[in-house]
Design an enzyme around this catalytic site. Structure first.
Site, PDB file in Angstrom:
ATOM      1  N   SER A  54      49.197  41.251  43.158  1.00 48.25           N
ATOM      2  CA  SER A  54      49.471  40.471  44.363  1.00 48.25           C
ATOM      3  C   SER A  54      50.133  39.167  43.943  1.00 48.25           C
ATOM      4  O   SER A  54      50.323  38.915  42.752  1.00 48.25           O
ATOM      5  CB  SER A  54      48.174  40.187  45.119  1.00 48.25           C
ATOM      6  OG  SER A  54      47.419  39.248  44.381  1.00 48.25           O
ATOM      7  N   LYS A  55      50.452  38.374  44.954  1.00 43.83           N
ATOM      8  CA  LYS A  55      51.185  37.138  44.679  1.00 43.83           C
ATOM      9  C   LYS A  55      50.480  36.239  43.664  1.00 43.83           C
ATOM     10  O   LYS A  55      51.127  35.511  42.918  1.00 43.83           O
ATOM     11  CB  LYS A  55      51.393  36.367  45.990  1.00 43.83           C
ATOM     12  CG  LYS A  55      52.428  37.019  46.891  1.00 43.83           C
ATOM     13  CD  LYS A  55      53.385  35.970  47.457  1.00 43.83           C
ATOM     14  CE  LYS A  55      54.522  36.625  48.218  1.00 43.83           C
ATOM     15  NZ  LYS A  55      54.091  37.145  49.530  1.00 43.83           N
ATOM     16  N   ARG A  56      49.164  36.322  43.633  1.00 40.73           N
ATOM     17  CA  ARG A  56      48.485  35.413  42.698  1.00 40.73           C
ATOM     18  C   ARG A  56      48.779  35.765  41.240  1.00 40.73           C
ATOM     19  O   ARG A  56      48.532  34.973  40.339  1.00 40.73           O
ATOM     20  CB  ARG A  56      46.978  35.358  42.987  1.00 40.73           C
ATOM     21  CG  ARG A  56      46.178  36.478  42.452  1.00 40.73           C
ATOM     22  CD  ARG A  56      44.793  36.567  43.049  1.00 40.73           C
ATOM     23  NE  ARG A  56      44.390  37.953  43.066  1.00 40.73           N
ATOM     24  CZ  ARG A  56      43.866  38.578  42.024  1.00 40.73           C
ATOM     25  NH1 ARG A  56      43.657  37.939  40.907  1.00 40.73           N
ATOM     26  NH2 ARG A  56      43.544  39.860  42.107  1.00 40.73           N
TER      27      ARG A  56
END
Ligand code: GLU
Length: 492
Positions: free
Chosen positions: A252-254
């Site tokens: 994910s974006k993290r």
């Protein structure tokens, strides 16, 4: 059976690696078996639509070389390929389900549904619709519809038994029907939900195989029940393993950027990206890393798709990219550099860049870069006409640390050696400079540092003699002079 597969993105943002991995696997299956690869835009969620997302998606497909046989721009016999243009079909399906009592209208308010969810959470029950409107008589439902003004249509899931998903990757997966609630198929704005539109279109477009990410697996029993209720034949399902970040959590974006456009902008080659993505959940034989597009097509098989999560390893992508950069033919490499340089060099540099110059520079850097973005910083001095800027610390290097007059002497004697050189090529420059180092009783490396920094403005640069040869005598001498002038002044 003729193979028809589809990539069905929702235009809710930039396409990311996970999405395009699905596109790639579908494309590979189609190309492997001479089937058709279809792009269908699932744009029925008006609230999540992002302007420009379709164009970005098509761009990403083009960049990766995933050509589509039917879909936006390509057309085809099963169009339109935007779900927002197919609403009548979903209404027709919903009407059929309503008539068969396989669906019902529901007037529960958002408030009631929110309260229900809260109560379920409190009691530690799985969330889901409780079937209130299902239990009403047709007359009661009609009355409520009239009073409420707005309603949704829900699918009436079988209340007992189980739904078996035969998955080409995971084998048989069982879902207990009582745990699956009566999901919405038509929203109050008249748009279908993903479930209804997806099923209606996969059937209408004669899709043979649905390859999609594992996160959709819980939707599949619902879809199978819809197929059954609509008397449509379901496709073969294959759920692709989840993509994990380096820490083992779902990518994910993290974990950093996940959009494919980002990797493109970072100077990754499409052939590297394609190879890398193909290995996210598939392998030819557990040992082959590098596969060309043709080899991927020839080798792709659903039975080699894995069940366990595939890790997105950025170091691996970078290493693969370096491999593909080095594998480019010299002329190809030179032309790949062009857009990066034309984009990144200051406006004073005349465009288009000279092809012969690009081809001469190419071999000096091809082994040294992993990503094409690196080329601007590594070669800008070949193109700049204006004076370079220097720091005395760099010009002195280790060999002349705290010794500006030593570095100055090195530059002046270099100038005196190179200016009158009879031939200007890498060999002649190298012999002259090595002889000079000997005469000055300097280690060659110590002498070459100020020369390298003077000629390029950098402490790390392509091989020195070839670099000077390419920069040319006039500019080399000018830069040696400018650097000598700089050494006369202290660092700021
Ligand atoms: N529109 C869904 C998505 O955005 C498609 C999922 C599927 O392939 O069924 O991924």
């Amino acid at each position: 059976m003729s193979i028809r597969v589809r990539y069905a993105p929702s235009p809710t943002g930039e396409p990311h690696v996970g999405n395009l991995r699905s596109a790639l696997f579908n494309w590979l299956l189609a190309r492997r078996h001479g089937g058709r690869f279809i792009v269908r835009i699932e744009d029925t969620d008006q609230s999540r639509k992002v302007e420009g997302s379709v164009a970005q998606t098509l761009d990403a497909l083009r960049w990766l070389g995933l050509d589509w046989d039917e879909g936006p721009e390509a057309g085809g016999a099963f169009g339109p390929y935007y779900q927002s243009q197919r609403l009548d079909r979903y209404h027709e399906a919903a009407d059929r389900l309503l008539a068969a009592c396989a669906a019902y209208t529901c007037t529960c308010t958002p408030q009631r549904l929110a309260d229900l969810r809260k109560a379920q959470q409190k009691r530690k029950q799985p969330p889901g619709y409780d079937g209130r409107c299902r239990k009403l008589s047709p007359e009661e439902r009609a009355q409520e519809r009239e009073a409420a003004g707005a309603h949704v249509v829900r699918f009436a899931m079988p209340e007992a038994g189980e739904t078996l998903v035969e998955d080409a990757v995971r084998g048989q997966v069982r879902f207990e029907n009582p745990l699956l609630d009566d999901f919405v198929i038509l929203k109050s704005d008249g748009f279908p939900t993903y479930h209804l539109a997806n099923v209606v279109d996969d059937a209408a477009m004669e899709i043979s195989h649905v390859l999609r990410a594992e996160e959709w697996l819980p939707s599949t029993p619902r879809h199978l029940q819809l197929y059954r209720a609509l008397a449509l034949r379901p496709p073969i399902f294959a759920h692709l393993p989840i993509i994990l970040g380096a820490d083992g959590g779902k990518l994910s974006k993290r974990h950093g950027a996940t959009s494919v456009a980002h990797y493109r902008a970072e100077g990754y080659l499409p052939e590297a990206m394609l190879n890398f993505m193909a290995l996210l959940g598939w392998s030819l034989d557990d040992k082959t890393t590098y596969l060309s597009r043709e080899e991927l097509v020839a080798g792709f098989a659903l039975k080699r798709v894995g069940k366990t999560g595939a890790t997105f390893d950025l170091d691996r992508l970078e290493a693969m990219n370096g491999h593909y950069v080095r594998a480019l033919a010299p002329d190809q490499f030179a032309e790949r550099l062009r857009p990066w340089l034309e984009d990144g060099l200051p406006p004073s540099v005349v465009r288009p860049l000279d092809g012969a110059r690009l081809r001469a520079i190419g071999p000096l850097v091809q082994e040294r870069i992993k990503r094409l973005t690196e080329v601007v910083d590594l070669t800008d001095f070949f193109f700049l006409e204006e004076p370079l800027s220097y720091r005395n610390k760099d010009l002195m290097g280790k060999g002349f640390r705290d010794n500006p007059s030593g570095a100055l002497h090195a530059l002046e004697t270099t100038r005196a050696t190179l200016a009158p050189l009879s031939t200007w090529d890498a060999g002649a420059i190298e012999s002259a400079l090595r002889a000079l180092a000997e005469r000055l009783e300097l280690k060659p490396g110590h002498l070459f540092t100020p020369i390298r920094v003077a000629a390029t403005g950098k402490t790390a640069a392509p091989p020195l003699f070839e670099t000077l040869a390419l920069i040319g005598r006039t500019q080399t001498v000018q830069r040696l002079d400018a650097a000598a002038g700089r050494l006369a002044r202290p660092d700021d």
